[in-house]
Design a protein around this motif. Structure first.
Motif, PDB file in Angstrom:
ATOM      1  N   GLU A 148       0.814  -1.223   0.000  1.00 36.71           N
ATOM      2  CA  GLU A 148       0.000   0.000   0.000  1.00 36.71           C
ATOM      3  C   GLU A 148       0.849   1.277   0.000  1.00 36.71           C
ATOM      4  O   GLU A 148       0.320   2.367  -0.204  1.00 36.71           O
ATOM      5  CB  GLU A 148      -0.961   0.004   1.197  1.00 36.71           C
ATOM      6  CG  GLU A 148      -0.297   0.155   2.556  1.00 36.71           C
ATOM      7  CD  GLU A 148       0.258  -1.145   3.161  1.00 36.71           C
ATOM      8  OE1 GLU A 148       0.673  -1.090   4.332  1.00 36.71           O
ATOM      9  OE2 GLU A 148       0.284  -2.188   2.489  1.00 36.71           O
ATOM     10  N   ALA A 149       2.150   1.151   0.195  1.00 37.43           N
ATOM     11  CA  ALA A 149       3.025   2.327   0.226  1.00 37.43           C
ATOM     12  C   ALA A 149       3.329   2.813  -1.189  1.00 37.43           C
ATOM     13  O   ALA A 149       3.654   2.026  -2.069  1.00 37.43           O
ATOM     14  CB  ALA A 149       4.326   1.991   0.951  1.00 37.43           C
ATOM     15  N   ALA A 150       3.223   4.117  -1.393  1.00 30.66           N
ATOM     16  CA  ALA A 150       3.537   4.719  -2.691  1.00 30.66           C
ATOM     17  C   ALA A 150       5.042   4.851  -2.887  1.00 30.66           C
ATOM     18  O   ALA A 150       5.548   4.735  -3.994  1.00 30.66           O
ATOM     19  CB  ALA A 150       2.879   6.091  -2.797  1.00 30.66           C
ATOM     20  N   LEU A 151       5.749   5.103  -1.786  1.00 30.31           N
ATOM     21  CA  LEU A 151       7.195   5.250  -1.843  1.00 30.31           C
ATOM     22  C   LEU A 151       7.787   4.928  -0.481  1.00 30.31           C
ATOM     23  O   LEU A 151       7.075   4.839   0.518  1.00 30.31           O
ATOM     24  CB  LEU A 151       7.590   6.664  -2.288  1.00 30.31           C
ATOM     25  CG  LEU A 151       7.172   7.858  -1.416  1.00 30.31           C
ATOM     26  CD1 LEU A 151       8.143   8.115  -0.279  1.00 30.31           C
ATOM     27  CD2 LEU A 151       7.072   9.100  -2.278  1.00 30.31           C
ATOM     28  N   ALA A 152       9.079   4.754  -0.471  1.00 35.77           N
ATOM     29  CA  ALA A 152       9.807   4.546   0.779  1.00 35.77           C
ATOM     30  C   ALA A 152      11.124   5.309   0.658  1.00 35.77           C
ATOM     31  O   ALA A 152      11.592   5.594  -0.445  1.00 35.77           O
ATOM     32  CB  ALA A 152      10.060   3.065   1.017  1.00 35.77           C
ATOM     33  N   TYR A 153      11.692   5.670   1.798  1.00 35.67           N
ATOM     34  CA  TYR A 153      12.964   6.390   1.773  1.00 35.67           C
ATOM     35  C   TYR A 153      13.843   5.921   2.918  1.00 35.67           C
ATOM     36  O   TYR A 153      13.399   5.276   3.860  1.00 35.67           O
ATOM     37  CB  TYR A 153      12.758   7.906   1.830  1.00 35.67           C
ATOM     38  CG  TYR A 153      12.203   8.422   3.144  1.00 35.67           C
ATOM     39  CD1 TYR A 153      13.041   8.918   4.133  1.00 35.67           C
ATOM     40  CD2 TYR A 153      10.831   8.425   3.391  1.00 35.67           C
ATOM     41  CE1 TYR A 153      12.535   9.409   5.331  1.00 35.67           C
ATOM     42  CE2 TYR A 153      10.318   8.911   4.578  1.00 35.67           C
ATOM     43  CZ  TYR A 153      11.171   9.392   5.543  1.00 35.67           C
ATOM     44  OH  TYR A 153      10.661   9.861   6.722  1.00 35.67           O
TER      45      TYR A 153
END
Length: 163
Positions: free
Chosen positions: A85-90
């Protein structure tokens, strides 16, 4: 871990560095695609051109004055795969200020600064503490927000992340 990395280099209307790209092709089994823009454009436009040429599910950006830690992409992509469900990660960032002189072809680090606070919506709306080169995003998320705003000369990365 078997992985496929697609490398796209965008020359933003600057001097030719085809010879540098050719040298790096020796080290990477994947093809390196060079996109040379005839005239300089804003960084948002250059990033959008490179991403438009990419075919992968995940997108990561790297500017010419930045480097990834060896495990950066692997770690961040692992998180994205575990969190659909995450659009992005950093990841956090370590900024190292290098002196222009080098010793034995090694850069001389004169100062450092670490960024990468945990995400809090209220804090991020006031302070852009996530560098765009530290993120990996899903292609679908990039498309959903329409890419980087090419009319912006500054803060286009923060604007993009706020979407």
């Amino acid at each position: 871990m078997t992985r496929t990395i697609e490398i796209i280099v965008v020359n933003n209307g600057g001097i030719s560095f085809e010879n540098v790209v050719e040298r790096y092709k020796e080290f990477f089994p994947q093809p390196i695609q060079l996109i040379t823009l005839p005239e300089p454009v804003r960084i948002a436009a250059a990033r959008n051109r490179g991403i438009a040429a990419a075919r992968g599910e995940f997108i990561a950006l790297l500017d010419d004055d930045d480097r990834y830690r060896p495990i950066h992409l692997e770690q961040v992509i692992k998180v994205l795969k575990q969190t659909p469900e995450a659009a992005l990660a950093y990841d956090d960032e370590l900024i190292m200020i290098e002196h222009t002189a080098s010793v034995k072809n090694e850069p001389q680090i004169v100062a450092t600064c670490r960024l990468g606070l945990p995400y809090e919506k209220e804090r991020f709306e006031q302070d852009d503490h996530i560098l765009v080169v530290s993120i990996v995003m899903r292609r679908a998320a990039f498309a959903a927000v329409g890419g980087f705003d090419e009319t912006m000369a500054v803060c286009e990365d923060w604007d993009f992340l706020l979407k």
